[in-house]
Design a protein around this motif. Sequence first.
Motif, mmCIF file in Angstrom:
data_model
loop_
_atom_site.group_PDB
_atom_site.id
_atom_site.type_symbol
_atom_site.label_atom_id
_atom_site.label_comp_id
_atom_site.label_asym_id
_atom_site.label_seq_id
_atom_site.Cartn_x
_atom_site.Cartn_y
_atom_site.Cartn_z
ATOM 1 N N HIS A 34 36.718 54.305 44.992
ATOM 2 C CA HIS A 34 36.208 55.630 45.383
ATOM 3 C C HIS A 34 36.698 56.012 46.776
ATOM 4 C CE1 HIS A 34 33.463 59.055 45.483
ATOM 5 N NE2 HIS A 34 33.139 58.684 46.710
ATOM 6 N N LEU A 35 36.820 55.031 47.651
ATOM 7 C CA LEU A 35 37.279 55.276 49.021
ATOM 8 C C LEU A 35 38.805 55.308 49.136
ATOM 9 C CD1 LEU A 35 34.706 52.975 50.847
ATOM 10 C CD2 LEU A 35 34.680 55.471 50.766
ATOM 11 N N LYS A 36 39.496 55.130 47.994
ATOM 12 C CA LYS A 36 40.967 55.155 47.944
ATOM 13 C C LYS A 36 41.601 53.990 48.713
ATOM 14 C CE LYS A 36 41.458 60.118 47.060
ATOM 15 N NZ LYS A 36 40.078 60.290 46.598
ATOM 16 N N ALA A 37 40.898 52.867 48.753
ATOM 17 C CA ALA A 37 41.455 51.669 49.372
ATOM 18 C C ALA A 37 42.576 51.116 48.498
ATOM 19 C CB ALA A 37 40.367 50.619 49.572
ATOM 20 N N ALA A 38 43.434 50.285 49.108
ATOM 21 C CA ALA A 38 44.629 49.801 48.416
ATOM 22 C C ALA A 38 44.402 48.493 47.663
ATOM 23 C CB ALA A 38 45.765 49.609 49.416
ATOM 24 N N GLY A 39 43.408 47.710 48.076
ATOM 25 C CA GLY A 39 43.193 46.435 47.415
ATOM 26 C C GLY A 39 42.319 45.518 48.245
ATOM 27 N N ALA A 40 42.192 44.275 47.772
ATOM 28 C CA ALA A 40 41.408 43.259 48.471
ATOM 29 C C ALA A 40 42.168 41.943 48.452
ATOM 30 C CB ALA A 40 40.043 43.079 47.814
ATOM 31 N N VAL A 41 42.139 41.256 49.587
ATOM 32 C CA VAL A 41 42.719 39.909 49.711
ATOM 33 C C VAL A 41 41.647 39.041 50.355
ATOM 34 C CG1 VAL A 41 44.507 38.483 50.755
ATOM 35 C CG2 VAL A 41 45.072 40.799 49.971
ATOM 36 N N VAL A 42 41.157 38.047 49.632
ATOM 37 C CA VAL A 42 40.075 37.228 50.163
ATOM 38 C C VAL A 42 40.500 35.768 50.194
ATOM 39 C CG1 VAL A 42 38.256 38.835 49.512
ATOM 40 C CG2 VAL A 42 38.913 37.055 47.893
ATOM 41 N N ASP A 43 40.200 35.119 51.299
ATOM 42 C CA ASP A 43 40.522 33.713 51.503
ATOM 43 C C ASP A 43 39.418 32.870 50.872
ATOM 44 O OD1 ASP A 43 41.624 31.352 52.386
ATOM 45 O OD2 ASP A 43 40.907 31.561 54.446
ATOM 46 N N GLY A 44 39.383 32.910 49.557
ATOM 47 C CA GLY A 44 38.337 32.265 48.785
ATOM 48 C C GLY A 44 38.345 32.863 47.388
ATOM 49 N N TYR A 45 37.183 32.867 46.754
ATOM 50 C CA TYR A 45 37.099 33.283 45.365
ATOM 51 C C TYR A 45 36.646 34.735 45.218
ATOM 52 C CZ TYR A 45 37.606 28.340 44.288
ATOM 53 O OH TYR A 45 38.077 27.065 44.198
ATOM 54 N N SER A 46 36.970 35.291 44.060
ATOM 55 C CA SER A 46 36.420 36.571 43.626
ATOM 56 C C SER A 46 35.661 36.323 42.325
ATOM 57 C CB SER A 46 37.541 37.593 43.416
ATOM 58 O OG SER A 46 38.527 37.093 42.534
ATOM 59 N N ARG A 47 34.889 37.319 41.901
ATOM 60 C CA ARG A 47 34.164 37.183 40.636
ATOM 61 C C ARG A 47 34.201 38.511 39.883
ATOM 62 N NH1 ARG A 47 27.711 36.632 41.426
ATOM 63 N NH2 ARG A 47 27.227 38.802 41.907
ATOM 64 N N ASP A 48 33.498 38.583 38.752
ATOM 65 C CA ASP A 48 33.525 39.780 37.902
ATOM 66 C C ASP A 48 34.970 40.100 37.511
ATOM 67 O OD1 ASP A 48 30.757 39.971 38.502
ATOM 68 O OD2 ASP A 48 31.188 41.226 40.243
ATOM 69 N N THR A 49 35.700 39.058 37.143
ATOM 70 C CA THR A 49 37.132 39.208 36.906
ATOM 71 C C THR A 49 37.435 40.247 35.833
ATOM 72 O OG1 THR A 49 37.465 36.906 37.565
ATOM 73 C CG2 THR A 49 39.244 37.961 36.342
ATOM 74 N N ASP A 50 36.696 40.233 34.738
ATOM 75 C CA ASP A 50 36.946 41.203 33.672
ATOM 76 C C ASP A 50 36.763 42.630 34.171
ATOM 77 O OD1 ASP A 50 37.578 39.226 31.876
ATOM 78 O OD2 ASP A 50 35.602 39.204 30.905
ATOM 79 N N GLN A 51 35.735 42.850 34.984
ATOM 80 C CA GLN A 51 35.506 44.197 35.529
ATOM 81 C C GLN A 51 36.661 44.630 36.423
ATOM 82 O OE1 GLN A 51 31.620 44.866 37.332
ATOM 83 N NE2 GLN A 51 30.764 43.188 36.117
ATOM 84 N N ILE A 52 37.096 43.729 37.294
ATOM 85 C CA ILE A 52 38.179 44.076 38.221
ATOM 86 C C ILE A 52 39.467 44.355 37.458
ATOM 87 C CG2 ILE A 52 39.585 43.256 40.140
ATOM 88 C CD1 ILE A 52 37.158 41.622 41.073
ATOM 89 N N LEU A 53 39.746 43.551 36.437
ATOM 90 C CA LEU A 53 40.942 43.778 35.632
ATOM 91 C C LEU A 53 40.856 45.113 34.892
ATOM 92 C CD1 LEU A 53 41.547 40.200 34.178
ATOM 93 C CD2 LEU A 53 42.869 41.354 35.966
#
Length: 230
Positions: A117-136
């Motif tokens: 919504h904020l028109k951000a370009a992405g996320a890079v995290v030094d660790g894990y992410s979750r809700d993988t199906d939602q993000i995909l």
Amino acid sequence: MNLWTSDEELFDLARRELFTAVVGDVMDKMGLLHQFLPPHLKPLHPDMVVIGRAMPVLEADVFAETSADSANPVMGQAFGLMFRALDDLRPHEVYVCTGASPRYALWGGLMSTRAIHLKAAGAVVDGYSRDTDQILALDFPTFSAGGYAQDQGSRGKVIDFRVPIEIGGTLVRPGDILYGDRDGVCVIPREAEEEAFRGALEKARGEQRVKQAIESGMSATDAFAHFGIM
């Protein structure tokens, strides 16, 4: 001659013609030898590409969701400053976070929805992410160590943002460019970006000529002697 006149034009040009390896090669020649983040940070889908200005976020481990008796007022806030940091994202920025142990996820589906919504370009995290199906399903460029469902709520807090951070010994400052694809994520310092991207475009276009020469039968030895690129 100006090859781009705005971030949007530069980022579009990079998506069309470049890849992280060629930008990294040019930075090596510039003496910037430690610009890639650790290799375990990968896109959730191999086709994901992220490029944008860094919005660095600093996380810290905690051992309770809130702590009313703490001398630090941030400890009394669930997730610390995470919501403020997320809401502060600007167009074409990348949420880049470090500081946590690998006990919980630093990014998820609802965060991706807000970032889009904020028109951000992405996320890079030094660790894990979750809700993988939602993000995909959202197709939001997310780079992490992989999927892990455990929440940060009672385990971690954002303690600062828009401050310099380090990931694997690589400095990431607010406004530096982050560029990531399936081969890794590199950090292009703001003061080096014009030289790095101009050089990368020249090298990438040169590599196409080398490819054509090798396909026509030129040896690798002769190709490197003639073009100086390999």
